[in-house]
Write a protein that holds these residues in place. Sequence first.
Motif, PDB file in Angstrom:
ATOM      1  N   LEU A  21      -3.025  -2.545  -9.778  1.00 53.84           N
ATOM      2  CA  LEU A  21      -3.229  -3.135  -8.454  1.00 53.84           C
ATOM      3  C   LEU A  21      -4.124  -4.352  -8.557  1.00 53.84           C
ATOM      4  O   LEU A  21      -5.138  -4.332  -9.262  1.00 53.84           O
ATOM      5  CB  LEU A  21      -3.884  -2.112  -7.517  1.00 53.84           C
ATOM      6  CG  LEU A  21      -3.047  -0.878  -7.180  1.00 53.84           C
ATOM      7  CD1 LEU A  21      -3.896   0.187  -6.519  1.00 53.84           C
ATOM      8  CD2 LEU A  21      -1.895  -1.270  -6.278  1.00 53.84           C
TER       9      LEU A  21
ATOM     10  N   LEU B 256      -1.045   4.490  -1.612  1.00 63.10           N
ATOM     11  CA  LEU B 256      -2.358   4.495  -0.984  1.00 63.10           C
ATOM     12  C   LEU B 256      -2.273   4.828   0.496  1.00 63.10           C
ATOM     13  O   LEU B 256      -3.275   5.149   1.120  1.00 63.10           O
ATOM     14  CB  LEU B 256      -3.006   3.116  -1.148  1.00 63.10           C
ATOM     15  CG  LEU B 256      -3.350   2.708  -2.584  1.00 63.10           C
ATOM     16  CD1 LEU B 256      -3.902   1.284  -2.612  1.00 63.10           C
ATOM     17  CD2 LEU B 256      -4.357   3.661  -3.189  1.00 63.10           C
TER      18      LEU B 256
ATOM     19  N   PHE C 107      -5.901  -6.982  -5.795  1.00 57.12           N
ATOM     20  CA  PHE C 107      -6.126  -7.209  -4.362  1.00 57.12           C
ATOM     21  C   PHE C 107      -6.492  -8.660  -4.105  1.00 57.12           C
ATOM     22  O   PHE C 107      -6.866  -9.410  -5.007  1.00 57.12           O
ATOM     23  CB  PHE C 107      -7.254  -6.304  -3.848  1.00 57.12           C
ATOM     24  CG  PHE C 107      -6.962  -4.845  -3.956  1.00 57.12           C
ATOM     25  CD1 PHE C 107      -7.393  -4.130  -5.070  1.00 57.12           C
ATOM     26  CD2 PHE C 107      -6.226  -4.188  -2.991  1.00 57.12           C
ATOM     27  CE1 PHE C 107      -7.113  -2.782  -5.193  1.00 57.12           C
ATOM     28  CE2 PHE C 107      -5.957  -2.831  -3.111  1.00 57.12           C
ATOM     29  CZ  PHE C 107      -6.380  -2.133  -4.214  1.00 57.12           C
TER      30      PHE C 107
ATOM     31  N   PRO D  15      -8.849   6.176   1.014  1.00 56.29           N
ATOM     32  CA  PRO D  15      -9.695   5.010   0.697  1.00 56.29           C
ATOM     33  C   PRO D  15      -9.391   3.787   1.541  1.00 56.29           C
ATOM     34  O   PRO D  15     -10.286   3.028   1.870  1.00 56.29           O
ATOM     35  CB  PRO D  15      -9.427   4.759  -0.790  1.00 56.29           C
ATOM     36  CG  PRO D  15      -8.154   5.460  -1.087  1.00 56.29           C
ATOM     37  CD  PRO D  15      -8.075   6.602  -0.161  1.00 56.29           C
ATOM     38  N   LEU D  16      -8.139   3.625   1.898  1.00 55.01           N
ATOM     39  CA  LEU D  16      -7.800   2.447   2.692  1.00 55.01           C
ATOM     40  C   LEU D  16      -8.470   2.516   4.060  1.00 55.01           C
ATOM     41  O   LEU D  16      -8.859   1.493   4.619  1.00 55.01           O
ATOM     42  CB  LEU D  16      -6.280   2.334   2.871  1.00 55.01           C
ATOM     43  CG  LEU D  16      -5.519   1.745   1.698  1.00 55.01           C
ATOM     44  CD1 LEU D  16      -4.060   1.580   2.063  1.00 55.01           C
ATOM     45  CD2 LEU D  16      -6.100   0.400   1.288  1.00 55.01           C
TER      46      LEU D  16
ATOM     47  N   HIS E 257       0.831  -1.206   0.000  1.00 53.83           N
ATOM     48  CA  HIS E 257       0.000   0.000   0.000  1.00 53.83           C
ATOM     49  C   HIS E 257       0.867   1.258   0.000  1.00 53.83           C
ATOM     50  O   HIS E 257       0.544   2.256  -0.650  1.00 53.83           O
ATOM     51  CB  HIS E 257      -0.941   0.017   1.217  1.00 53.83           C
ATOM     52  CG  HIS E 257      -1.966  -1.058   1.176  1.00 53.83           C
ATOM     53  ND1 HIS E 257      -2.570  -1.532   2.314  1.00 53.83           N
ATOM     54  CD2 HIS E 257      -2.490  -1.759   0.140  1.00 53.83           C
ATOM     55  CE1 HIS E 257      -3.433  -2.478   1.978  1.00 53.83           C
ATOM     56  NE2 HIS E 257      -3.395  -2.644   0.670  1.00 53.83           N
TER      57      HIS E 257
ATOM     58  N   ARG F 124     -10.878  -0.298   5.397  1.00 52.25           N
ATOM     59  CA  ARG F 124     -10.603  -0.978   6.666  1.00 52.25           C
ATOM     60  C   ARG F 124     -11.822  -0.923   7.568  1.00 52.25           C
ATOM     61  O   ARG F 124     -12.160  -1.877   8.249  1.00 52.25           O
ATOM     62  CB  ARG F 124      -9.419  -0.305   7.357  1.00 52.25           C
ATOM     63  CG  ARG F 124      -8.189  -1.172   7.395  1.00 52.25           C
ATOM     64  CD  ARG F 124      -7.058  -0.501   8.117  1.00 52.25           C
ATOM     65  NE  ARG F 124      -5.928  -0.352   7.221  1.00 52.25           N
ATOM     66  CZ  ARG F 124      -5.365   0.787   6.878  1.00 52.25           C
ATOM     67  NH1 ARG F 124      -5.813   1.922   7.367  1.00 52.25           N
ATOM     68  NH2 ARG F 124      -4.344   0.812   6.057  1.00 52.25           N
TER      69      ARG F 124
ATOM     70  N   VAL G 241      -9.162   4.066  -5.077  1.00 55.61           N
ATOM     71  CA  VAL G 241      -7.953   3.246  -5.155  1.00 55.61           C
ATOM     72  C   VAL G 241      -7.522   3.080  -6.609  1.00 55.61           C
ATOM     73  O   VAL G 241      -6.334   3.095  -6.928  1.00 55.61           O
ATOM     74  CB  VAL G 241      -8.203   1.870  -4.510  1.00 55.61           C
ATOM     75  CG1 VAL G 241      -7.112   0.892  -4.863  1.00 55.61           C
ATOM     76  CG2 VAL G 241      -8.315   2.019  -3.004  1.00 55.61           C
TER      77      VAL G 241
ATOM     78  N   PHE H  61      -0.773   7.509  -6.612  1.00 58.36           N
ATOM     79  CA  PHE H  61      -2.132   7.615  -6.087  1.00 58.36           C
ATOM     80  C   PHE H  61      -2.897   8.666  -6.882  1.00 58.36           C
ATOM     81  O   PHE H  61      -2.404   9.745  -7.171  1.00 58.36           O
ATOM     82  CB  PHE H  61      -2.099   7.991  -4.597  1.00 58.36           C
ATOM     83  CG  PHE H  61      -3.470   8.169  -4.002  1.00 58.36           C
ATOM     84  CD1 PHE H  61      -3.859   9.369  -3.442  1.00 58.36           C
ATOM     85  CD2 PHE H  61      -4.387   7.125  -4.027  1.00 58.36           C
ATOM     86  CE1 PHE H  61      -5.118   9.527  -2.904  1.00 58.36           C
ATOM     87  CE2 PHE H  61      -5.655   7.281  -3.498  1.00 58.36           C
ATOM     88  CZ  PHE H  61      -6.022   8.489  -2.930  1.00 58.36           C
ATOM     89  N   ALA H  62      -4.131   8.363  -7.200  1.00 59.24           N
ATOM     90  CA  ALA H  62      -5.000   9.240  -7.980  1.00 59.24           C
ATOM     91  C   ALA H  62      -4.450   9.471  -9.380  1.00 59.24           C
ATOM     92  O   ALA H  62      -4.805  10.455 -10.040  1.00 59.24           O
ATOM     93  CB  ALA H  62      -5.213  10.581  -7.260  1.00 59.24           C
TER      94      ALA H  62
END
Lengths: 227, 884
Positions: A87, A61, A89, B877-878, A56, B882, B791, A79-80
Amino acid sequence: MTAPSEAAELIRCTGLSRTYGSGSVPAVREASCTLRAGMQVALTGPSGSGKSTLLHLMAGLDTPTSGTIAWPGLDGSPFARPGVVGLVFQGPSLLPPLDVTENIALPLLLAGYAETQARERAGAALHQVGLDELAARLPEELSGGQAQRVAVARALAARPNVILADEPTGQLDSAHAAQVAELLLTAVAQFGAALVLATHDLTLADRLPVRWEMAGGILVTEGSYQC
Amino acid sequence: MIWLRGLLGRRGGRLAAAGLGITFAVALLAALGSFLGASKATMTQRAIGQVAVDWQVEAQPGADPAAVQSALRSGSPVTAALPVGFAATQGLTATHAATTLSTGSGMVLGLPPGYQATFPGELRHLTGSAEGVLIAQQTAANLQASVGDMISIARNGLPPAQVRVDGVVDLPQADSLFQKVGVIAAAQPQAPPDNVLLLPAAQWHQFFDPLASRRPDLVKTQIHARLSHNLPADPAAAFTAVTEAAGHAEARLAGAGLVGDNLGAALGAAREDALYAQILFLFLGLPGAVLAGVLTVMIANSAGPRRRREQALLRARGATARQLLRLAAVEALVVGFGGAVAGLALAAGIGEAAFGSASFGASGGTAAGWAVGATATGLVIAAAAVLVPAWRDQRAITVADARRVLGRPHRVWWMRYGVDLWLLLGSAVMFYVTSRNGYQLVLVPEGLPTLSVSYWAFAGPALFWAGAALLSWRLTDLLLSRGRRVLARLSRPLAGSLSGTVAASLSRQRRILTRTVTLLALAIVFAASTAIFNSTYRQQARVDALLTNGADVTVTESSGALATPALAQTIARVPGVSSVEPVQHRFAYVGADLQDLYGIRPATVTDATRLQDAYFTGGTARQLISALTRNPDAILVSAETVRDFQLSPGDLLRLRLQDGRTGQLVMVPFHYAGIVKEFPTAPRDSFFVANASYVAARTGNPSVGEFLVNTDGTAPPVVAARLRGALGPGVRISDLTTSRQVIASTLTAVDLSGLTRVELSFALALAVSATALLLTLGFVERRRTFALARVLGANPRQLGGFVWSEVLVTGAVGTLLGAVAGWILSQMLVKVLSGVFDPPPEHLSVPWAYLGVVAGLAALGLVIAAVTTIRAARRPPLTVLREL
């Protein structure tokens, strides 16, 4: 062929630490490493060792509590900036109200691609992962393996320089896990993106030339490349 | 307990939102119900207060008035009874210097000592002494008499009696005072006598006992009675009590007396008004409570996917159906009770703030009853919103299905069968059927004391509500499912290249969006229909007052006076007067029938007073009045005259009017041009309307009967007082404000706007809630989606494209559907509830200011929901992922 140490730096971490709570939970401690162009890294370690946190931080992030992180090869934090870093997940990450094609095309649209072009590339990426027939399906209509393959297609669609995959096969059975892993490695090899793949699967980890191991938030490196 | 703690801790906001919907429903029902109860009690009290003499018992020929009085006094509920003499006179005469003025026939009353103290509402003292020989105001004007003047009373077959005027009074209850006791309404005199003298009883007996022995048909005695006013609060119950008492009294009198039940008549009108108030509660109030219930259900449903996932998790871990239902019941009880308590507190607060009474003036029992009923309704809504879906889901949905977030929206069964269209068709049919009995809601069966409500009349609007709700759903669903191109085009300015994706997202979430749009549309329908009805009602109340009074102030010449049009200039010079319109008032014979004739100036009368098309038949008001200009000998007549004389347009109609030069009746030809049903200041009877110039030319008499005076904004009573000072006692002056108070029914007396004030406030709250609350909750449920988009690289502006597009679609479609349906329902309500209006409206009155506030606040709610969501999306966002 460019020697590994001569390949361009994409992401450089120096003494990165990240703690949660009021500093009582150190997820990453003093991690230093450099990801260069073309590098394929397996990031291993037990659960809670800080693998996801490190990824992350590398993706921009999250913000480190101390230390520095730079993206010299990416012109700044990804980021952005959709499409700069791909990514993948562990859990479900597709947007529920969009179908498969729209999910794959979304980062491209966010990056400014025209709709037609974004759809074309999404279709190509979907073809690459062998799921053309699922183009109009909603995420909740996919199996776990199918959803993860779509997520891989989404990460690959923009041809990013870096792919960060956080346990992409963690929730899949061995057959689907092998499928997804093969897709990732093949695609990365095809267009030369750097890859950091966090995994518990040592068999999969062995397929990657570089091993970063984490334990208790501390990064230990291994493999032919120096970090 | 663990579950409850978790709910309160993690889902407190959502529970509060669902509770808010129940708060609205409970508060609205409790407030309206208490207001209704208080209104009925007020109506009863007002009806009692409007009656000066409760019973007028007429002693029958041969009966002893003293015995009648004694019999009445001995029975309950009479608390006071006094004898009043009534004697007919051939005329009254007054002489001033060399001028002698005489009137036509009249009445002379004999009042016992203490009469005014016992019945204070019967006489209104104007000038001079309040005791002794009193002359009615109109009679004083007719005779040009004032205090101290001698009046000669003609007595049939006897020498005239002479009296000196001690005071001038007004008789505000003249209609009931001079009623023919014991005859039906249709046989009552058209108007009370113009010429009335009131003498002390002793003097009256001195003058008229001799007449009574010669001509008993000209002299009679009534016993005026006051009853105990300890009556039930409900007008219907009070009416029953009084009429039964009147029946018992007549039975006791055994034919010696007939009871003229004034109090019963007033309570009879009040009970009809009370039924209308109940109807208004149903038509205007109940939809609001239903909407609040629907809002609650939708708020609860917005968390449906997450609740189903939680249920799925619990089921996968072995929870039984009973355990699941118990958990849902806990949630329902918390939401239901919490919402009900808050709702009752809100209702009490509104009562205190708006009406000065937490119970809205209702008795403790009434208010408590409504509170219990409203609470029970709140609990039912909570059960419907939480418990029923939980029961349904655990029976019908698999664990796998429960994990679905959106699902593929499928066509609901009612769309397949066109239920919405059938409901609207049914509404149209019921509306038409209701119209065939003239929209008679309150039925008064001939000869029966009971009233009943024609509940079929509810069917039209009720079916329309349901049909419009479903049609709104269908149309929104159609747009969202088939109109992606339209959606993409609409969202392009907001979402740019993401407009296609935005449209796809809106389409897939159409089940959620359709609910929100439909509820917003219904909230607007509720707000619009209630507000338009209220505004139209107030408009017609003013029209009614204008119809009675003619203009802001009306100056009426005494009959026989020769007021010239030049008097208009005198009136115009009085401060506060902006315009003066003279109107002739004559009497014309058609055949043997004598009718009022009003001569008007067609070119200017429409500027002076308001003429509605509903007052005429055979053309609009403008057309028929213009006909009097084009054809000076045109005349407008009553429908009865048309029937009696078999008239067709253009037919010759000869009337006999008094010639001003000779005093003789002359034949004046007119041509029938149309029917006039009502006219400002005209009686509720047959009358003519003609061109004043033509009448003046034909009769050699340009004199004016009345002047319609409009003010420049100065209060009419103020201008009326100034005119009285300027013109003296020879004229009668009335103003619009006083007229409204006199003609107000008990329904208007309780101020219908009090009822609608509560409803309009709720409509506003519902519209804002439907937008802000539902949208916000919907966005909250999609936090994960927005976090994932962040994200993937979406910036807040790009996320804003999704959010603002949803806001735009919700607001635009909901407002459009609501406005159209609201307009249609308003028309329907005004037609169905036409019995409340007097006269019926020509057109609706739209309160643009209020509707603008509703639209503005609803739009503000949408904007706040969007801004809040976009700001929340700026969070890392994380962190969001979470938390979820």
